[in-house]
Every structure is written in C-alpha cells, then in structure tokens.
Design a protein around this motif. Sequence first.
Motif, PDB file in Angstrom:
ATOM      1  N   LYS A 104       0.704  -1.023   0.064  1.00 39.07           N
ATOM      2  CA  LYS A 104       0.009  -0.032  -0.038  1.00 39.07           C
ATOM      3  C   LYS A 104       0.935   1.287   0.068  1.00 39.07           C
ATOM      4  N   LEU A 105       2.168   1.306   0.468  1.00 30.98           N
ATOM      5  CA  LEU A 105       2.979   2.297   0.562  1.00 30.98           C
ATOM      6  C   LEU A 105       3.842   2.182  -0.898  1.00 30.98           C
ATOM      7  N   GLY A 106       3.840   1.346  -1.670  1.00 29.72           N
ATOM      8  CA  GLY A 106       4.370   1.320  -2.787  1.00 29.72           C
ATOM      9  C   GLY A 106       5.840   0.860  -2.531  1.00 29.72           C
ATOM     10  N   LEU A 107       6.063  -0.052  -1.604  1.00 34.11           N
ATOM     11  CA  LEU A 107       7.522  -0.583  -1.370  1.00 34.11           C
ATOM     12  C   LEU A 107       7.602  -2.010  -1.664  1.00 34.11           C
ATOM     13  N   PRO A 108       8.811  -2.415  -1.708  1.00 34.51           N
ATOM     14  CA  PRO A 108       9.001  -3.785  -1.844  1.00 34.51           C
ATOM     15  C   PRO A 108       8.718  -4.465  -0.590  1.00 34.51           C
ATOM     16  N   THR A 109       8.348  -5.760  -0.780  1.00 33.29           N
ATOM     17  CA  THR A 109       8.081  -6.608   0.380  1.00 33.29           C
ATOM     18  C   THR A 109       9.213  -7.339   1.025  1.00 33.29           C
ATOM     19  N   ILE A 110       9.158  -7.645   2.173  1.00 23.82           N
ATOM     20  CA  ILE A 110       9.910  -8.076   2.894  1.00 23.82           C
ATOM     21  C   ILE A 110      10.089  -9.705   3.077  1.00 23.82           C
ATOM     22  N   GLN A 111      11.066 -10.478   3.417  1.00 24.30           N
ATOM     23  CA  GLN A 111      11.160 -11.608   3.641  1.00 24.30           C
ATOM     24  C   GLN A 111      11.031 -12.319   5.150  1.00 24.30           C
ATOM     25  N   SER A 112      11.210 -11.185   5.969  1.00 19.07           N
ATOM     26  CA  SER A 112      11.417 -11.519   7.548  1.00 19.07           C
ATOM     27  C   SER A 112      11.471 -10.175   8.248  1.00 19.07           C
ATOM     28  N   PHE A 113      10.745 -10.319   9.334  1.00 21.97           N
ATOM     29  CA  PHE A 113      10.834  -9.183  10.252  1.00 21.97           C
ATOM     30  C   PHE A 113      12.406  -9.034  10.782  1.00 21.97           C
ATOM     31  N   ASP A 114      12.970 -10.062  10.829  1.00 21.45           N
ATOM     32  CA  ASP A 114      14.523  -9.837  11.255  1.00 21.45           C
ATOM     33  C   ASP A 114      15.471  -9.514  10.366  1.00 21.45           C
ATOM     34  N   SER A 115      15.123  -8.994   9.082  1.00 23.52           N
ATOM     35  CA  SER A 115      16.021  -8.563   8.238  1.00 23.52           C
ATOM     36  C   SER A 115      16.536  -7.179   8.594  1.00 23.52           C
ATOM     37  N   GLN A 116      17.482  -6.657   7.934  1.00 25.20           N
ATOM     38  CA  GLN A 116      18.184  -5.465   8.487  1.00 25.20           C
ATOM     39  C   GLN A 116      17.713  -4.236   7.551  1.00 25.20           C
ATOM     40  N   GLU A 117      16.658  -4.470   6.772  1.00 26.07           N
ATOM     41  CA  GLU A 117      15.764  -3.534   5.983  1.00 26.07           C
ATOM     42  C   GLU A 117      15.206  -2.569   6.861  1.00 26.07           C
ATOM     43  N   GLU A 118      15.271  -1.480   6.919  1.00 23.73           N
ATOM     44  CA  GLU A 118      14.293  -0.463   7.730  1.00 23.73           C
ATOM     45  C   GLU A 118      12.706  -0.720   7.815  1.00 23.73           C
ATOM     46  N   ALA A 119      12.321  -1.207   6.594  1.00 18.79           N
ATOM     47  CA  ALA A 119      10.885  -1.388   6.511  1.00 18.79           C
ATOM     48  C   ALA A 119      10.631  -2.567   7.329  1.00 18.79           C
ATOM     49  N   ALA A 120      11.565  -3.669   7.447  1.00 18.06           N
ATOM     50  CA  ALA A 120      11.281  -4.897   8.121  1.00 18.06           C
ATOM     51  C   ALA A 120      11.273  -4.699   9.837  1.00 18.06           C
ATOM     52  N   ARG A 121      12.426  -3.917  10.038  1.00 18.24           N
ATOM     53  CA  ARG A 121      12.737  -3.502  11.604  1.00 18.24           C
ATOM     54  C   ARG A 121      11.294  -2.865  11.790  1.00 18.24           C
ATOM     55  N   LEU A 122      10.762  -1.729  11.330  1.00 13.10           N
ATOM     56  CA  LEU A 122       9.783  -1.052  11.651  1.00 13.10           C
ATOM     57  C   LEU A 122       8.550  -1.806  11.613  1.00 13.10           C
ATOM     58  N   ALA A 123       8.265  -2.558  10.567  1.00 13.43           N
ATOM     59  CA  ALA A 123       7.104  -3.329  10.633  1.00 13.43           C
ATOM     60  C   ALA A 123       6.949  -4.501  11.787  1.00 13.43           C
ATOM     61  N   GLY A 124       8.232  -4.812  12.258  1.00 12.38           N
ATOM     62  CA  GLY A 124       8.261  -5.932  13.293  1.00 12.38           C
ATOM     63  C   GLY A 124       8.134  -5.225  14.476  1.00 12.38           C
ATOM     64  N   ASP A 125       8.718  -4.119  14.802  1.00 16.23           N
ATOM     65  CA  ASP A 125       8.567  -3.302  15.856  1.00 16.23           C
ATOM     66  C   ASP A 125       7.109  -2.941  16.272  1.00 16.23           C
ATOM     67  N   ILE A 126       6.355  -2.595  15.241  1.00 14.03           N
ATOM     68  CA  ILE A 126       4.929  -1.837  15.465  1.00 14.03           C
ATOM     69  C   ILE A 126       3.978  -3.224  15.323  1.00 14.03           C
ATOM     70  N   PHE A 127       3.909  -4.086  14.558  1.00 14.33           N
ATOM     71  CA  PHE A 127       2.997  -4.978  14.253  1.00 14.33           C
ATOM     72  C   PHE A 127       1.918  -5.104  15.472  1.00 14.33           C
ATOM     73  N   GLY A 128       2.551  -5.595  16.610  1.00 15.34           N
ATOM     74  CA  GLY A 128       2.018  -6.350  17.787  1.00 15.34           C
ATOM     75  C   GLY A 128       1.145  -5.208  18.495  1.00 15.34           C
ATOM     76  N   THR A 129       1.694  -3.874  18.273  1.00 20.36           N
ATOM     77  CA  THR A 129       1.146  -2.771  19.301  1.00 20.36           C
ATOM     78  C   THR A 129      -0.243  -2.419  18.258  1.00 20.36           C
ATOM     79  N   VAL A 130      -0.044  -2.202  17.079  1.00 21.10           N
ATOM     80  CA  VAL A 130      -1.168  -1.784  16.083  1.00 21.10           C
ATOM     81  C   VAL A 130      -2.137  -2.837  16.129  1.00 21.10           C
ATOM     82  N   ARG A 131      -1.844  -4.171  16.141  1.00 21.01           N
ATOM     83  CA  ARG A 131      -2.689  -5.311  16.019  1.00 21.01           C
ATOM     84  C   ARG A 131      -3.312  -5.407  17.264  1.00 21.01           C
TER      85      ARG A 131
END
Length: 194
Positions: free
Chosen positions: A16-43
């Motif tokens: 939805k943001l027009g960004l590439p998908t990630i393979q894991s929340f543990d990846s070093q990509e900023e998108a992966a780290r951010l998604a992993g950090d906030i997923f549980g709280t937003v859920r």
Amino acid sequence: MQYLTDLQIANKALTKLGLPTIQSFDSQEEAARLAGDIFGTVRDFELATYPWAFAIKRAELPALADAPAFGYQFQYALPVDFLRLEGIYNYGGDSKNAYELEGNTLLTNIGAPLQIRYISRELNLVKWPPYFVEALATKLAYEMCERLKQDPQRKSILWQEYQAIIGTAKRCNAIQLAVKDMRPGSWELAHEEE
C-alpha cells in the motif's frame, strides 16, 4: 491450504506504501525492522478498540487466594490474552462500582467463579475475517508512512482509506453480533404515536 501470517499482512501494508515486500521481520531493512516493531502494538490496538466477534471470549475466573488490601472482597487474575472487558455476567444488581481493573487483576465483591466476557488478543489468524485483515494492513501502512515515505499526502490518503475500510469492517462485524436489548427508544416511541 495456506494460512495468513503476520508477515503477509505487513507486506500488504508495504505494498500500500508502494514499497518492496520483506522476507522476514528480522531482516536488516528499515521496513522490516519498523514493521516488526509496531505490528503487535497496532494489532492489539485494532483488536481492543471494537468488539470484533472473532476476538470475543468468555471465561470463568477463580478468585485469587489473597483478597485486595481494601475496598473489595475478591480479586481475579485476568486471562493472559485479555485486552478489554466487555461484561460481567454473574453480578446481581447495579453494575455501578461493581468492579475495578488494576493491572492484570479485576477487583470486585462478586464471588467466584467470576463470569466475564472480554476482547482477547486473538493470535489465530485463521479466525480473522478479510475485512479485519484489510483494516489492519491499512492502519499499518498509515503508521509506517511517515518514516518510510515522508509523504504527508500519501499518509492523508491512507487515513481516509483506513476510515472507509474500518467503517465497512465494523458494519460487517455488527451483523455477526447477537442482538441485545431491543426496547424501543424515545425516538421510536415518538414516531409510533404519529
């Protein structure tokens, strides 16, 4: 049959943001780290703010051995997946001052077992209807937009999209909830007299 995962929902948000998908929340990509950090709280926020039929549970709680220091006779440990209380079913009378929540305990004068209905942290994604998944993915995209895109216009569009989707999701969910007390209100009574 393939089941939905947290990662797939996060990837839907990144799309939805027009960004590439990630393979894991543990990846070093900023998108992966951010998604992993906030997923549980937003859920948890999305689950707790509305009585989603798939997340409602009932429980009979045993009283804890120790009574509260003062004010109430009994205390009960809340379920580990507890997010929000929907109701107590075995009180006899006015619910005003019937209980207080303190930390992960419920204090009351109602004896055991305490029958409660509550919103749970439902982690079984098989139970999540598509409308909730879509609302959660859109909210995740909105929450990640500023840091990953720095695009206020896109963030505004995502907020509008989220508002439309969550409204639809709540209407779909409402159809599944039991009809509560249907006594006519003053508006209905006034129109019956015409």
